[in-house]
Structures are given as C-alpha cells and as structure tokens.
Design an enzyme around this catalytic site. Structure first.
Site, mmCIF file in Angstrom:
data_model
loop_
_atom_site.group_PDB
_atom_site.id
_atom_site.type_symbol
_atom_site.label_atom_id
_atom_site.label_comp_id
_atom_site.label_asym_id
_atom_site.label_seq_id
_atom_site.Cartn_x
_atom_site.Cartn_y
_atom_site.Cartn_z
ATOM 1 N N TYR A 1 55.186 51.812 34.095
ATOM 2 C CA TYR A 1 55.893 52.845 33.335
ATOM 3 C C TYR A 1 55.179 53.138 32.013
ATOM 4 C CZ TYR A 1 59.588 51.941 36.758
ATOM 5 O OH TYR A 1 60.294 51.783 37.920
ATOM 6 N N GLU B 1 65.924 51.810 33.736
ATOM 7 C CA GLU B 1 66.120 50.405 33.364
ATOM 8 C C GLU B 1 65.247 49.542 34.250
ATOM 9 O OE1 GLU B 1 69.684 51.526 34.145
ATOM 10 O OE2 GLU B 1 70.182 51.991 32.059
HETATM 11 C C1 LIG Z 1 56.160 47.936 40.444
HETATM 12 C C2 LIG Z 1 55.621 48.562 41.754
HETATM 13 C C3 LIG Z 1 56.538 49.735 42.100
HETATM 14 C C4 LIG Z 1 54.203 49.054 41.507
HETATM 15 O O1 LIG Z 1 53.763 49.725 42.678
HETATM 16 P P1 LIG Z 1 52.202 49.850 43.075
HETATM 17 O O2 LIG Z 1 52.078 50.942 44.054
HETATM 18 O O3 LIG Z 1 51.684 48.526 43.447
HETATM 19 O O4 LIG Z 1 51.574 50.294 41.677
HETATM 20 P P2 LIG Z 1 50.245 51.151 41.478
HETATM 21 O O5 LIG Z 1 49.172 50.641 42.379
HETATM 22 O O6 LIG Z 1 50.568 52.591 41.563
HETATM 23 O O7 LIG Z 1 49.860 50.741 39.977
HETATM 24 C C5 LIG Z 1 49.735 51.703 38.935
HETATM 25 C C6 LIG Z 1 49.621 50.941 37.613
HETATM 26 O O8 LIG Z 1 50.797 50.148 37.374
HETATM 27 C C7 LIG Z 1 50.437 48.896 36.775
HETATM 28 N N1 LIG Z 1 50.709 47.796 37.710
HETATM 29 C C8 LIG Z 1 51.093 47.879 38.999
HETATM 30 N N2 LIG Z 1 51.269 46.645 39.519
HETATM 31 C C9 LIG Z 1 50.967 45.780 38.537
HETATM 32 C C10 LIG Z 1 50.963 44.348 38.464
HETATM 33 N N3 LIG Z 1 51.288 43.594 39.526
HETATM 34 N N4 LIG Z 1 50.615 43.788 37.297
HETATM 35 C C11 LIG Z 1 50.288 44.523 36.213
HETATM 36 N N5 LIG Z 1 50.270 45.889 36.224
HETATM 37 C C12 LIG Z 1 50.612 46.491 37.365
HETATM 38 C C13 LIG Z 1 48.948 48.999 36.487
HETATM 39 O O9 LIG Z 1 48.804 49.621 35.217
HETATM 40 C C14 LIG Z 1 48.481 49.928 37.607
HETATM 41 O O10 LIG Z 1 47.282 50.572 37.312
HETATM 42 P P3 LIG Z 1 45.893 49.878 37.786
HETATM 43 O O11 LIG Z 1 46.044 49.526 39.232
HETATM 44 O O12 LIG Z 1 44.885 50.940 37.511
HETATM 45 O O13 LIG Z 1 45.752 48.661 36.925
HETATM 46 C C15 LIG Z 1 55.570 47.523 42.914
HETATM 47 O O14 LIG Z 1 54.951 46.353 42.454
HETATM 48 C C16 LIG Z 1 56.938 47.163 43.459
HETATM 49 O O15 LIG Z 1 57.446 47.820 44.373
HETATM 50 N N6 LIG Z 1 57.545 46.104 42.908
HETATM 51 C C17 LIG Z 1 58.868 45.656 43.357
HETATM 52 C C18 LIG Z 1 59.938 46.692 43.081
HETATM 53 C C19 LIG Z 1 60.008 47.054 41.620
HETATM 54 O O16 LIG Z 1 59.800 46.244 40.732
HETATM 55 N N7 LIG Z 1 60.371 48.330 41.370
HETATM 56 C C20 LIG Z 1 60.572 48.834 40.030
HETATM 57 C C21 LIG Z 1 61.966 48.563 39.639
HETATM 58 S S1 LIG Z 1 62.323 49.199 38.009
#
Ligand SMILES: CC(C)(COP(=O)(O)OP(=O)(O)OC[C@H]1O[C@@H](n2cnc3c(N)ncnc32)[C@H](O)[C@@H]1OP(=O)(O)O)[C@@H](O)C(=O)NCCC(=O)NCCS
Length: 163
Positions: free
Chosen positions: A129, A117
């Site tokens: 995702y 979720e």
């Molecule tokens: C969501 C989260 C886990 C992503 O972590 P991250 O390590 O920055 O993500 P990654 O660098 O591995 O990104 C992989 C892909 O995800 C997508 N993505 C990640 N962050 C994004 C953003 N801010 N906006 C749009 N797409 C995004 C992109 O497709 C990205 O690929 P790309 O860099 O080649 O474009 C991080 O922003 C976070 O911790 N957010 C707060 C907690 C959260 O929301 N957790 C999930 C709860 S369900």
C-alpha cells in the site's frame, strides 16, 4: 458500478484483470479461506458483488484466478475492503496490477480518496500500500476479533481534478 476489463502491461501471455463474476465466487472463497484467519463467507462475497457501487476485480493467469480485490464507495471515500493473492502467485505483481486497475476504475468518479485497514503485523500488505501512496493515519486498537490485533488505517488522497 460495472468495472470494465482494464488492459495492462502483460507479464504473462494470459494475464487479465477483469470484473469478478458470480461464477468466480467458489474459487475466490477458496483462496479467501486459505489466506485469512477471519475469512469472508460466500454470503458476504455474494452481497458485495451484488452491490451497484462496488468494484470487484479478479486477476486471471492462464485462466486461473490468481487474486482478487473488492472495494466500495461510502459517502465520498473508496474503501479497499478485501485483497488477496493465492500463495503460488505472490510476488509476481498480481496485487500491484489489481490496485492499478482499481485506481483506473475509481479515478473516473469524483471522491476524496481511498482508505483501508490492515493488520499491524502485515508488513507485505503495508509495503504494498505504501508503494501506491497510502500513508498510515491511525490505529484501530484490538480491531481483529480472533486475536485482537490492531488495525492500521491507511489513506491515499484522490489525485483527480475535483471531488
Ligand atoms: C499482500 C499481498 C496481497 C501482496 O500480493 P502480491 O501479488 O504478492 O504483491 P506484488 O507482487 O504485487 O507486490 C507489489 C509490491 O508490494 C510489496 N510487497 C509484496 N509482498 C511483499 C512482501 N512479502 N514483503 C515486503 N513487501 C512486499 C513490495 O513493495 C512489492 O514490490 P516489489 O515486488 O517490486 O518489491 C499478498 O501477499 C497476500 O495476498 N497476502 C495475504 C492477504 C493479505 O494480506 N491481504 C491484504 C489484506 S489488507
């Protein structure tokens, strides 16, 4: 279930995905508090880590915990229950590496698929995702107790041989 360290394509000299340890929990709970408006408590992390069936991983960069992922199998479905990357480490494929490692561990076990979720407004997570083959399958209205935001339910079929 015990997750083994999963070798990855290293993007830094010292990036490693490894099983979470109880000694990580203080750091993990700190990231959790900085990240979420409804953070898991230390007790919830502790209980999850103690469960035999759970997969709990951290990504360490230069010996700092940069992010973590917790999942568990309920009946025949994996639930991705928690995933966070600490602010300074975002957009460096930490979450992507954690999810790849999670799939590598869980694909060894027969199951129907993966579910999770996510807040409807959490575009970063939804994009992440989707990039791993999850699709939206429904909404849980007013799911989050702090602001009653909807949760989007996402699903990914298992790509293995048999469930
Ligand atoms: C969501 C989260 C886990 C992503 O972590 P991250 O390590 O920055 O993500 P990654 O660098 O591995 O990104 C992989 C892909 O995800 C997508 N993505 C990640 N962050 C994004 C953003 N801010 N906006 C749009 N797409 C995004 C992109 O497709 C990205 O690929 P790309 O860099 O080649 O474009 C991080 O922003 C976070 O911790 N957010 C707060 C907690 C959260 O929301 N957790 C999930 C709860 S369900």
């Amino acid at each position: 279930m015990t997750a083994e360290p999963v070798p990855l394509r290293p993007r830094e000299k010292e990036r490693v995905i490894r099983p979470m340890q109880f000694t990580d929990l203080e750091t993990v709970a700190g990231i959790e508090k900085r990240t979420f408006t409804l953070p898991w408590s230390m007790n919830v992390f502790h209980g999850q880590l103690a469960r035999e069936s759970s997969v709990c991983l951290v990504c360490e960069i230069d010996r700092r915990v940069a992010g973590y992922l917790l999942a568990d199998m309920f009946v025949d479905v994996w639930h991705l229950m928690n995933l966070a990357v600490d602010g300074p480490f975002r957009r460096r494929r930490v979450a992507a590496d954690l999810i790849e490692a999670y799939f590598a561990v869980t694909e060894r076990h027969g199951h129907r698929g993966h579910t999770l979720e996510v807040r409807a407004s959490n575009i970063a997570a939804i994009e992440l995702y989707r990039s791993f083959g999850f699709v939206s399958t429904g909404v849980r209205p007013r799911y989050y107790t702090d602001d009653l935001e909807d949760a989007v339910i996402m699903w990914r079929d298992w790509e293995g041989d048999s469930a």
